[in-house]
Enzyme design. Sequence first.
Site, short mmCIF file in Angstrom:
data_model
loop_
_atom_site.label_atom_id
_atom_site.label_comp_id
_atom_site.label_asym_id
_atom_site.label_seq_id
_atom_site.Cartn_x
_atom_site.Cartn_y
_atom_site.Cartn_z
CE LYS A 77 -4.14 1.79 2.38
NZ LYS A 77 -4.76 2.06 3.50
CB SER A 152 -7.66 3.52 3.03
OG SER A 152 -7.56 3.18 3.76
CB SER A 176 -7.78 1.27 5.94
OG SER A 176 -9.22 1.93 5.83
#
Lengths: 488, 101
Positions: A77, A152, A176
């Site tokens: 990420k 997210s 997330s």
Amino acid sequence: MNFLDYTLEELHEKLVNKEVTAVDLVEASYKRIEETDESVGAFLGLNKEDALKAARETDEKGIDPDNILSGLPIGIKDNILTKDVVTTAASKMLEDFVPVYDATVVEKLKAVGMITIGKLNMDEFAMGGSTENSAYKLTRNPWDLNKVPGGSSGGSAAAVAAGQVPVSLGSDTGGSVREPAAFTGLVGVKPTYGRVSRYGLIAFGSSLDQIGPFTRTVKDNALVLNAISGYDSKDSTSYHGETTDFTEGIDKGVKGLRIGVPKEYYNEDAKEDGVIKAVREALDLYEKMGAEIVEVSLPHSKYGIPAYYIIASSEASSNLQRFDGIRYGYRSENVESLEDIYVKSRSEGFGLEVKRRIMLGTFSLSSGFYDAHFKKAAQARTLIRNDFDKVFKEVDVLVAPTTTTTAFDIGGKIDDPLAMYMSDILTVPVNLAGVPSLSVPCGFSNDMPVGMQIIGKHFDEQMMYRVAYAFEKETDHLSRKPSLKGGA
Amino acid sequence: MAINEETVKQVAKLAKLEIKEEDIQTFTTEMDSIIDMVEQLEELDTEGVEGTYHGISHHNVWREDKAEEGTDKEALFKNVKTRKDGYIEVPAMFDNGGSEA
């Protein structure tokens, strides 16, 4: 070579038997990205040269048969720092930011020989539940390209679901990792707070943030968590306890275990009853396997969302003060004074949702509102945590839906921030309490994957993985693969 | 209304953000509904409840007072936009530099 067909253990076996090389796996990953990422949009950046170099070195050294992760590709990420590889947190603020060190988790992955393929899309600074808040691109759900992958960590989820990488890392402040895992039919974990070092994770809500892996299977997930967890002197909140092997006892089954069903998480009037139906079927299966199902109550659950949005936004407003246009990050060119640098760089560099959170946090911490907002939310957090402590005296784990619906349409909630916030209702209490939670696929509703979260006691991830593994072994949800097409 | 446009402008100033004049109204409406939502907490009885401010119970972390290798200074300058004589260069703060002066 398609990563959707193999577990990490199977890939490792192929490497040991020299059926494939680490270079083959890295090349397969890039090939799959080339074929699918135009429609999926998971990656923000690739580091092909370095990855191939690392793979060649691994092959030359030879695969260590005792090191299961050696030579396997992984996606990261984009809020996790990677030395010399641009890290943007999907914000214009960090468009050209090149980290000068690796996050501890990245160092640990390198130490076990995993190979970073590239950086994955996300909601800007991890604020959002759909990945639509990225300053750069849209990520689509591989199960239906018209739907969001969740957020997210939407890029991390989509990349694994599309078979581009066998595993990825995300971060979970209020859901997330778990929400996108649920939306894309994957296993995703929010470890106990303190289990994984946050050093080198771009801070959002420091008392809530944890890094966790996305995988297709439960055991794979435990294996990757083994590699990234542990005490780190660079993160004073990391856990000092002994290191744990999360796969130990994973196959002991659920006979005689007590599974708590928090009634507040089962809203039968919810918009999509297919979700609760799938989780209830899972509970029936657990009962058949010999577990005792116990209804319990977490009475303060409904205060999770308001408490979370005050605490996370307050911490964010403080953490994001570092983006001042001076030492790194975006600097507005249209400036005459130092004050101008701060205000214009921040106003031009941050996206709308980030500004909303900074504003809410600043408001909640401002004199006159501190007691009614920040202090009150911290007290609500104590009550929420006490709820968990109390039920965990009675049960071994809690089982509940991860989300109230399956993945929603792209554009469906983006103009309504409050509706977007409410979609975190089943995930935020876990972050506030600091307990671990693992989302696992438990069926389908309207042809989209449904996720079920298994919530454990503080630092009892072993039990959580054991309960998840027993379910996965008895079911066949993994055999269904995403279409990589748009919906009807 | 929990907040008005004036409050939004004031909070923006504290946060070192500038909300465009044409966006103020939408921003205020959205902020207002978010603040309304979080103020649900008002109904909760928290008399005598200690606040939780950390992810897990906190304790002091000590280490030996021993010098360790830090990050190389040149490396830390890698992301600096403008520099001069080993320092970060910014516009003048005084002589009309600071808006608050």
